[in-house]
Design an enzyme around this catalytic site. Structure first.
Site, PDB file in Angstrom:
ATOM      1  N   SER A  22      -3.158 -71.578 -35.454  1.00 20.22           N
ATOM      2  CA  SER A  22      -3.342 -70.281 -34.978  1.00 20.22           C
ATOM      3  C   SER A  22      -3.064 -69.392 -35.945  1.00 20.22           C
ATOM      4  O   SER A  22      -3.686 -69.399 -36.854  1.00 20.22           O
ATOM      5  CB  SER A  22      -2.368 -70.237 -33.556  1.00 20.22           C
ATOM      6  OG  SER A  22      -2.579 -69.110 -33.193  1.00 20.22           O
ATOM      7  N   ASP A  43      -9.078 -74.401 -24.881  1.00 18.59           N
ATOM      8  CA  ASP A  43      -8.403 -73.273 -25.526  1.00 18.59           C
ATOM      9  C   ASP A  43      -8.890 -71.811 -25.187  1.00 18.59           C
ATOM     10  O   ASP A  43      -9.915 -71.543 -25.461  1.00 18.59           O
ATOM     11  CB  ASP A  43      -8.401 -73.413 -26.990  1.00 18.59           C
ATOM     12  CG  ASP A  43      -7.382 -72.602 -27.806  1.00 18.59           C
ATOM     13  OD1 ASP A  43      -6.822 -71.510 -27.111  1.00 18.59           O
ATOM     14  OD2 ASP A  43      -7.231 -72.891 -28.984  1.00 18.59           O
ATOM     15  N   HIS A  52      -4.569 -74.288 -26.322  1.00 17.25           N
ATOM     16  CA  HIS A  52      -4.193 -73.857 -27.686  1.00 17.25           C
ATOM     17  C   HIS A  52      -2.618 -74.328 -28.047  1.00 17.25           C
ATOM     18  O   HIS A  52      -2.471 -74.516 -29.407  1.00 17.25           O
ATOM     19  CB  HIS A  52      -3.627 -72.372 -27.722  1.00 17.25           C
ATOM     20  CG  HIS A  52      -3.929 -71.493 -29.001  1.00 17.25           C
ATOM     21  ND1 HIS A  52      -4.971 -71.489 -29.782  1.00 17.25           N
ATOM     22  CD2 HIS A  52      -2.900 -70.753 -29.453  1.00 17.25           C
ATOM     23  CE1 HIS A  52      -4.648 -71.003 -30.835  1.00 17.25           C
ATOM     24  NE2 HIS A  52      -3.391 -70.331 -30.691  1.00 17.25           N
TER      25      HIS A  52
END
Ligand SMILES: *[C@@H]1O[C@H](CO)[C@@H](O)[C@H](O)[C@H]1NC(C)=O
Ligand SMILES: *[C@@H]1O[C@H](CO)[C@@H](O)[C@H](O)[C@H]1NC(C)=O
Ligand SMILES: *[C@@H]1O[C@H](CO)[C@@H](O)[C@H](O)[C@H]1NC(C)=O
Ligand SMILES: *[C@@H]1O[C@H](CO)[C@@H](O)[C@H](O)[C@H]1NC(C)=O
Length: 403
Positions: free
Chosen positions: A182, A347, A378
């Site tokens: 991320s 995600d 995620h």
């Protein structure tokens, strides 16, 4: 006592407090009022890692801005002996994260142990302001707003370069494998773009659910969430709160009790999480997940959160501007280190559209991998029950080619 009774007890205990100051309670301490006593002692990463039979070393690195960062290192696997040089695998957590969010489940499930047992020298980063890197040469994070005056760019421009140099010097290597989850990828892209001399120090960059340009249309819930966050953050700042979601014992207990098996709030807890990261009930172990909230969240600055909100609202991977000026957009063509992109089909935060767009802007994409499970979200990059077979084994075989 039944878990639900346990939970009710906690709610009763904390209610007077939270009525007294909702924001301070649920968001973060105000400057100078909090004296740190209520903060949970970090669940010592040392103990955790050693309990699984690995060696763990702690290193401190000072950034140019005076922020002091903690690196955790697992230099070798359980069965490995000796000090023969091993390739470095550097792991950078995402928003509100820290090193030990990768370490709680144990050798068969967690990426750092798997890498160490596969012959890598594993280094885990802790971004400035989190539970392990909440230190400074001269500023006091409890009293000085200046300590918290950083967004994502400061981490990429100052902290990563000094950290990479430090690791390469200690390990006597000339480059490293970079694994960013991320915003752990965003910071690395910023480093390579603004300080291109660092491209050659990254042998292979594995971008896991990388946050950069947002090209997918936000769903209604995210739209509402992000539009409410901007004013909420201004309000929080006006109350002298600059630290968001630090690791705090009472909050961890509360969330743990709400989410554990047998709690009447477990469904709500999971629904809230899935609505943000994407729904994937089969990959989240609901029995062990509540334990994870002891490790996550681990704190960051208000400005970092505002920075992310700007990414989502504007759609651009650009310098934080506070909405005032036309932001400077990072030149991703300058990221010439080889990058392997990974995305989860389930995600909600970083989607295939975002990663497709990213792959056309980066200077040297070597592969784009769709994780072969349609609900992979995620959080699954860190917590999926089958992360090893769905993702980590693939990482290992791609890294093997660059060894
Ligand atoms: C910190 O706060 C706690 C609770 O408010 C108080 O009991 C304690 O004495 C304080 N410690 C210091 C060093 O001020
Ligand atoms: C490199 O590491 C050595 C010890 O291994 C240390 O003495 C030296 O100061 C380090 N240099 C830098 C630039 O960090
Ligand atoms: C969830 O964790 C528990 C406790 O470690 C374990 O017994 C169980 O098999 C796990 N479930 C899945 C689906 O992996
Ligand atoms: C892309 O990465 C590979 C592997 O490190 C390297 O050989 C190549 O020169 C890079 N390409 C560019 C355009 O920088």
């Amino acid at each position: 006592m039944k878990p639900s009774a346990n939970f009710l007890l906690i709610v009763v205990c904390v209610l007077p407090n939270c009525a007294a100051d909702f924001w301070e309670y649920f968001i973060g301490p105000r400057l100078s009022t909090g004296n740190g006593s209520e903060r949970a002692a970090p669940k010592v990463t040392d103990q955790l890692v050693r309990s699984y039979g690995y060696r763990l070393d702690t290193h401190l690195v000072a950034s140019q801005t005076g922020h002091i960062l903690t690196l955790h290192r697992i230099p070798r696997g359980r069965k490995a002996a000796g000090t023969k040089p091993r390739p470095v695998a550097f792991i950078h957590h995402g928003l509100f994260g820290c090193s030990d969010m990768w370490l709680s489940r144990g050798p068969h499930l967690d990426l750092p142990y798997i890498l160490a047992d596969s012959g890598y020298d594993v280094w885990l980063f802790n971004t400035r302001g989190n539970v392990y890197s909440r230190k400074h040469k001269s500023l006091d994070p409890d009293r000085d707003a200046e300590y918290w005056n950083f967004g994502i760019e400061e981490m990429g421009y100052y902290d990563l370069p000094v950290t990479i140099d430090y690791i390469l010097n200690i390990t006597n290597q000339k480059d490293l494998f970079y694994l960013g989850h991320s915003i752990g990828s965003s910071t690395g892209f910023i480093t390579c773009s603004l300080r291109p001399e660092y491209n050659s120090k990254i042998r292979l960059f594995m971008a896991l659910g990388p946050l950069a340009h947002i090209r997918h249309p936000l769903n209604l819930l995210h739209k509402v969430l992000f539009s409410l966050l901007s004013p909420a953050l201004s309000l929080v700042e006006s109350m002298n709160i600059y630290e968001i979601w630090p690791r705090r014992f009472h909050i961890s207990r509360l969330v743990e009790a709400a989410c554990e098996d047998g709690s009447p709030f477990q469904k709500l807890c999971l629904m809230l999480i899935f609505s943000v990261v994407g729904e994937d009930p089969t990959q989240l172990n609901t029995t062990t997940f509540p334990n994870f909230v002891q490790y996550y969240p681990a704190g960051t600055s208000l400005k970092v959160v505002s920075n992310i909100v700007q990414y989502y609202v504007s759609g651009e991977f650009a310098r934080f501007s506070g909405g005032k000026t036309v932001p400077f957009i990072y030149d991703l063509a300058k990221v010439t280190a080889p990058v392997a992109l990974y995305y989860g089909p389930g995600d909600l935060l970083v989607t295939q559209e975002d990663v497709d767009y990213l792959s056309h802007r980066l200077g040297n994409v070597t592969g784009k991998f769709r994780i072969p499970y349609k609900h992979f979200n995620h959080l699954d990059f860190v917590l999926a029950n089958n992360a090893r077979s769905l993702l980590y084994n693939n990482l290992l075989s791609v890294m093997e080619k660059y060894k």
